[in-house]
Write an enzyme that holds these catalytic residues in place. Structure first.
Site, PDB file in Angstrom:
ATOM      1  CB  THR A 122      -0.893  -0.003   1.260  1.00  0.00           C
ATOM      2  OG1 THR A 122      -1.516   1.270   1.395  1.00  0.00           O
ATOM      3  CG2 THR A 122      -0.109  -0.263   2.537  1.00  0.00           C
ATOM      4  CG  ASP A 123      -1.124   5.008  -0.901  1.00  0.00           C
ATOM      5  OD1 ASP A 123      -1.650   4.381   0.048  1.00  0.00           O
ATOM      6  OD2 ASP A 123      -1.728   5.876  -1.564  1.00  0.00           O
ATOM      7  CD  GLU A 124      -3.276   3.576   4.553  1.00  0.00           C
ATOM      8  OE1 GLU A 124      -3.046   3.419   5.757  1.00  0.00           O
ATOM      9  OE2 GLU A 124      -4.415   3.576   4.077  1.00  0.00           O
TER      10      GLU A 124
ATOM     11  CE1 TYR B 266      -3.485  -2.574   5.717  1.00  0.00           C
ATOM     12  CE2 TYR B 266      -3.249  -0.242   5.191  1.00  0.00           C
ATOM     13  CZ  TYR B 266      -3.377  -1.559   4.782  1.00  0.00           C
ATOM     14  OH  TYR B 266      -3.380  -1.854   3.439  1.00  0.00           O
TER      15      TYR B 266
ATOM     16  CE  LYS C 163      -0.110  -4.543   2.919  1.00  0.00           C
ATOM     17  NZ  LYS C 163      -0.551  -5.863   2.349  1.00  0.00           N
TER      18      LYS C 163
HETATM   19  P1  NAD Z   1      -9.889  -7.160   2.024  1.00  0.00           P
HETATM   20  O1  NAD Z   1      -9.910  -6.893   3.487  1.00  0.00           O
HETATM   21  O2  NAD Z   1     -11.098  -6.874   1.206  1.00  0.00           O
HETATM   22  O3  NAD Z   1      -9.533  -8.695   1.758  1.00  0.00           O
HETATM   23  C1  NAD Z   1      -8.540  -9.372   2.480  1.00  0.00           C
HETATM   24  C2  NAD Z   1      -8.703 -10.870   2.197  1.00  0.00           C
HETATM   25  O4  NAD Z   1      -7.669 -11.563   2.915  1.00  0.00           O
HETATM   26  C3  NAD Z   1     -10.040 -11.442   2.681  1.00  0.00           C
HETATM   27  O5  NAD Z   1     -10.595 -12.277   1.688  1.00  0.00           O
HETATM   28  C4  NAD Z   1      -9.655 -12.249   3.916  1.00  0.00           C
HETATM   29  O6  NAD Z   1     -10.506 -13.362   4.153  1.00  0.00           O
HETATM   30  C5  NAD Z   1      -8.241 -12.684   3.560  1.00  0.00           C
HETATM   31  N1  NAD Z   1      -7.439 -12.993   4.750  1.00  0.00           N
HETATM   32  C6  NAD Z   1      -7.291 -12.211   5.860  1.00  0.00           C
HETATM   33  N2  NAD Z   1      -6.496 -12.831   6.750  1.00  0.00           N
HETATM   34  C7  NAD Z   1      -6.108 -14.013   6.178  1.00  0.00           C
HETATM   35  C8  NAD Z   1      -5.271 -15.087   6.606  1.00  0.00           C
HETATM   36  N3  NAD Z   1      -4.682 -15.078   7.799  1.00  0.00           N
HETATM   37  N4  NAD Z   1      -5.079 -16.130   5.755  1.00  0.00           N
HETATM   38  C9  NAD Z   1      -5.689 -16.152   4.543  1.00  0.00           C
HETATM   39  N5  NAD Z   1      -6.500 -15.173   4.103  1.00  0.00           N
HETATM   40  C10 NAD Z   1      -6.711 -14.122   4.909  1.00  0.00           C
HETATM   41  O7  NAD Z   1      -8.627  -6.388   1.482  1.00  0.00           O
HETATM   42  P2  NAD Z   1      -8.401  -5.592   0.123  1.00  0.00           P
HETATM   43  O8  NAD Z   1      -8.885  -4.210   0.291  1.00  0.00           O
HETATM   44  O9  NAD Z   1      -8.886  -6.413  -1.000  1.00  0.00           O
HETATM   45  O10 NAD Z   1      -6.804  -5.530   0.114  1.00  0.00           O
HETATM   46  C11 NAD Z   1      -6.053  -6.601  -0.437  1.00  0.00           C
HETATM   47  C12 NAD Z   1      -4.575  -6.274  -0.302  1.00  0.00           C
HETATM   48  O11 NAD Z   1      -4.285  -5.075  -1.004  1.00  0.00           O
HETATM   49  C13 NAD Z   1      -4.104  -6.058   1.123  1.00  0.00           C
HETATM   50  O12 NAD Z   1      -2.831  -6.636   1.253  1.00  0.00           O
HETATM   51  C14 NAD Z   1      -4.047  -4.551   1.260  1.00  0.00           C
HETATM   52  O13 NAD Z   1      -3.076  -4.172   2.202  1.00  0.00           O
HETATM   53  C15 NAD Z   1      -3.666  -4.136  -0.138  1.00  0.00           C
HETATM   54  N6  NAD Z   1      -4.114  -2.807  -0.575  1.00  0.00           N
HETATM   55  C16 NAD Z   1      -5.429  -2.438  -0.447  1.00  0.00           C
HETATM   56  C17 NAD Z   1      -5.852  -1.197  -0.922  1.00  0.00           C
HETATM   57  C18 NAD Z   1      -7.293  -0.746  -0.819  1.00  0.00           C
HETATM   58  O14 NAD Z   1      -7.595   0.414  -1.126  1.00  0.00           O
HETATM   59  N7  NAD Z   1      -8.228  -1.592  -0.415  1.00  0.00           N
HETATM   60  C19 NAD Z   1      -4.924  -0.341  -1.523  1.00  0.00           C
HETATM   61  C20 NAD Z   1      -3.585  -0.737  -1.626  1.00  0.00           C
HETATM   62  C21 NAD Z   1      -3.201  -1.985  -1.162  1.00  0.00           C
HETATM   63  O1  DAU Z   2      -4.128   4.090   0.506  1.00  0.00           O
HETATM   64  C1  DAU Z   2      -4.354   2.707   0.418  1.00  0.00           C
HETATM   65  C2  DAU Z   2      -5.188   2.260   1.586  1.00  0.00           C
HETATM   66  O2  DAU Z   2      -6.497   2.779   1.383  1.00  0.00           O
HETATM   67  C3  DAU Z   2      -5.233   0.743   1.751  1.00  0.00           C
HETATM   68  O3  DAU Z   2      -3.940   0.278   2.038  1.00  0.00           O
HETATM   69  C4  DAU Z   2      -6.200   0.349   2.865  1.00  0.00           C
HETATM   70  O4  DAU Z   2      -6.301  -1.072   2.928  1.00  0.00           O
HETATM   71  C5  DAU Z   2      -7.548   0.940   2.555  1.00  0.00           C
HETATM   72  O5  DAU Z   2      -8.450   0.641   3.599  1.00  0.00           O
HETATM   73  C6  DAU Z   2      -7.456   2.445   2.348  1.00  0.00           C
HETATM   74  O6  DAU Z   2      -7.152   3.129   3.607  1.00  0.00           O
HETATM   75  P1  DAU Z   2      -7.899   4.492   4.047  1.00  0.00           P
HETATM   76  O7  DAU Z   2      -7.821   4.599   5.496  1.00  0.00           O
HETATM   77  O8  DAU Z   2      -7.432   5.627   3.211  1.00  0.00           O
HETATM   78  O9  DAU Z   2      -9.395   4.127   3.544  1.00  0.00           O
HETATM   79  P2  DAU Z   2     -10.841   4.341   4.224  1.00  0.00           P
HETATM   80  O10 DAU Z   2     -11.855   3.987   3.188  1.00  0.00           O
HETATM   81  O11 DAU Z   2     -10.935   3.688   5.554  1.00  0.00           O
HETATM   82  O12 DAU Z   2     -10.884   5.918   4.462  1.00  0.00           O
HETATM   83  C7  DAU Z   2     -10.741   6.823   3.378  1.00  0.00           C
HETATM   84  C8  DAU Z   2     -10.779   8.227   3.956  1.00  0.00           C
HETATM   85  O13 DAU Z   2     -12.100   8.487   4.460  1.00  0.00           O
HETATM   86  C9  DAU Z   2      -9.848   8.420   5.141  1.00  0.00           C
HETATM   87  O14 DAU Z   2      -9.305   9.750   5.105  1.00  0.00           O
HETATM   88  C10 DAU Z   2     -10.745   8.268   6.355  1.00  0.00           C
HETATM   89  C11 DAU Z   2     -12.084   8.791   5.862  1.00  0.00           C
HETATM   90  N1  DAU Z   2     -13.278   8.152   6.465  1.00  0.00           N
HETATM   91  C12 DAU Z   2     -13.356   6.800   6.460  1.00  0.00           C
HETATM   92  C13 DAU Z   2     -14.431   6.162   7.031  1.00  0.00           C
HETATM   93  C14 DAU Z   2     -14.515   4.643   7.048  1.00  0.00           C
HETATM   94  C15 DAU Z   2     -14.294   8.929   6.989  1.00  0.00           C
HETATM   95  O15 DAU Z   2     -14.235  10.168   6.971  1.00  0.00           O
HETATM   96  N2  DAU Z   2     -15.365   8.305   7.556  1.00  0.00           N
HETATM   97  C16 DAU Z   2     -15.477   6.940   7.606  1.00  0.00           C
HETATM   98  O16 DAU Z   2     -16.484   6.422   8.167  1.00  0.00           O
END
Ligand code: NAD
Ligand code: DAU
Length: 351
Positions: free
Chosen positions: A132-134, A157, A161
């Site tokens: 992730t970019d975080e 988190y 990562k």
């Molecule tokens: P998600 O939470 O939707 O899915 C995570 C999946 O991992 C689920 O299906 C869960 O059952 C599985 N999982 C969790 N723990 C496990 C374990 N111990 N063994 C096997 N499976 C397990 O997540 P996502 O948003 O699809 O993110 C996927 C990946 O991409 C993550 O590594 C996250 O850090 C990364 N990522 C997410 C975002 C975003 O915006 N969502 C952005 C950048 C990177």
């Molecule tokens: O940047 C990549 C990341 O983006 C991924 O690595 C993470 O897995 C993914 O969850 C996401 O993280 P964020 O914290 O940026 O996403 P989230 O959707 O939780 O929140 C987006 C923005 O909105 C953040 O500034 C917090 C704000 N927010 C979020 C929630 C859930 C609110 O204001 N209210 C809310 O209820």
């Protein structure tokens, strides 16, 4: 089969789009989807492809090292795309241990299984770690995250990562494990669990519930449509250089409150409500602890070196996303029953 690829976390949001892309685009590959099916994993996400002959599902925990080793042997895994993780920042604030366990120890267990299975013959193998970019921390109003930006994670988190990224690079250096890492910005699109901003707000607007905006809504995120992330993963898996990192993003920055207004407008249009109805649900709430101000990815490396480009404009992506949630009421109802209600009340019970 030409290749045997283990995709972890394939029942989750991004993972399910990656599995679908690989299973349909590469019938000559065996795709093994390994997922523990936590609250975030949902096999319904893959209903349309689950009977295809090159797809298999294995329910397993990446932290179970012995099981991982067995799976590498049984399926003769030669490529890994590792997405399994605990992924929600808010949950990492209340339960950091499960983030260290899954994201750090789970990644280590997979790395060790790959190293042991592939030792003596690393040729043609690849461990692709999805990050992730975080990990880069938080930006002020100017500037971008580059692949060379020093790590500075700010939440449990992102710390977990970042730690997993370090372990991947350490295995590359110490054991010559072939790897690539990508660091992507915020994804949105179909199948995202409604704890994250966009699907949470779509669901709340549909149900006329308050929209909990953290702080003043001034934090900035860079949004990418999930299918474009899956396409980028395909591009890097096939064309990325061993040991390299690629940033992935849409050059699509939005202040939260502006993005929320777009979601409100699109929802009003699609639900046939008078303009301005949904915005009235906006409720400013206590800020997220340690809330990162701004993320912005410089994605020139993957664009220039590997030719990847995002395919969708944001307006089109949001429209498709809203359509998907409105057309998939049952999916939403099922994932928001049971434990979701407990989580929701704990997080947002006060509004
Ligand atoms: P998600 O939470 O939707 O899915 C995570 C999946 O991992 C689920 O299906 C869960 O059952 C599985 N999982 C969790 N723990 C496990 C374990 N111990 N063994 C096997 N499976 C397990 O997540 P996502 O948003 O699809 O993110 C996927 C990946 O991409 C993550 O590594 C996250 O850090 C990364 N990522 C997410 C975002 C975003 O915006 N969502 C952005 C950048 C990177
Ligand atoms: O940047 C990549 C990341 O983006 C991924 O690595 C993470 O897995 C993914 O969850 C996401 O993280 P964020 O914290 O940026 O996403 P989230 O959707 O939780 O929140 C987006 C923005 O909105 C953040 O500034 C917090 C704000 N927010 C979020 C929630 C859930 C609110 O204001 N209210 C809310 O209820």
């Amino acid at each position: 089969m030409e290749r045997s690829i283990l995709i972890t976390g394939g029942a989750g949001f991004i993972g399910s789009h990656v599995v679908r892309l690989f299973v349909t685009k590469y019938p000559q590959y065996r795709i093994v989807n390994l997922d523990k099916l936590t609250y975030a994993g949902n096999l319904e996400n893959l209903k349309d492809i689950e009977t295809l002959p090159n797809y298999e599902f294995v329910k397993a925990d990446i932290c179970d090292y012995a099981r991982m080793l067995q799976i590498f042997t049984d399926y003769r895994v030669d490529g890994v795309i590792h997405l399994a993780a605990e992924s929600h920042v808010d949950r990492s604030i209340t339960d950091p241990f499960s983030f260290a366990q899954t994201n750090v120890m789970g990644t280590l267990s997979l790395l060790q299984a790959a190293k042991e299975s592939w030792k003596g013959n690393m040729e043609g193998k690849l461990f692709y770690h999805v990050s992730t970019d975080e990990v880069y921390g938080s930006l002020e109003n100017e500037g971008f995250f580059y692949e060379s930006t020093p790590y500075d994670p700010q939440s449990p988190y992102s710390a977990s990562k970042a730690s997993s990224d370090h372990f991947v690079r350490a295995y590359g250096n110490t054991f010559k494990l072939p790897f690539v890492i990508t660091n992507c910005s915020n994804n949105y699109g179909p199948n995202q669990f409604p704890e994250k901003l966009i699907p949470l707000f779509i669901n709340n607007i549909k149900n006329n519930k308050p929209l909990p905006v953290y702080g003043k809504g001034e934090n900035v995120r860079d949004w990418l449509y999930v299918v474009d992330h899956a396409r980028a993963i395909d591009t890097v898996f096939h064309g990325g250089k061993n040991g390299e990192t690629y940033n992935i993003g849409g050059f699509n920055e939005w202040k939260n409150i502006d993005l929320i207004r777009v979601v409100c407008r699109v929802m009003d249009e699609k639900l046939g409500r008078p303009a301005g109805t949904s915005e009235q649900l906006i409720a400013y709430v206590t800020d997220r602890a340690g809330h990162d101000l701004r993320y912005a990815i410089d994605a020139h490396k993957i664009m220039n070196e590997l030719g990847w480009q995002p395919s969708l404009q944001f307006e089109e992506g949001i429209s498709k996303t809203v359509d998907w949630y409105l057309e998939n009421q049952q999916w939403l109802e099922r994932v928001t029953s049971g434990d979701y209600q407990k989580y929701y009340n704990k997080m947002y019970g006060g509004i």
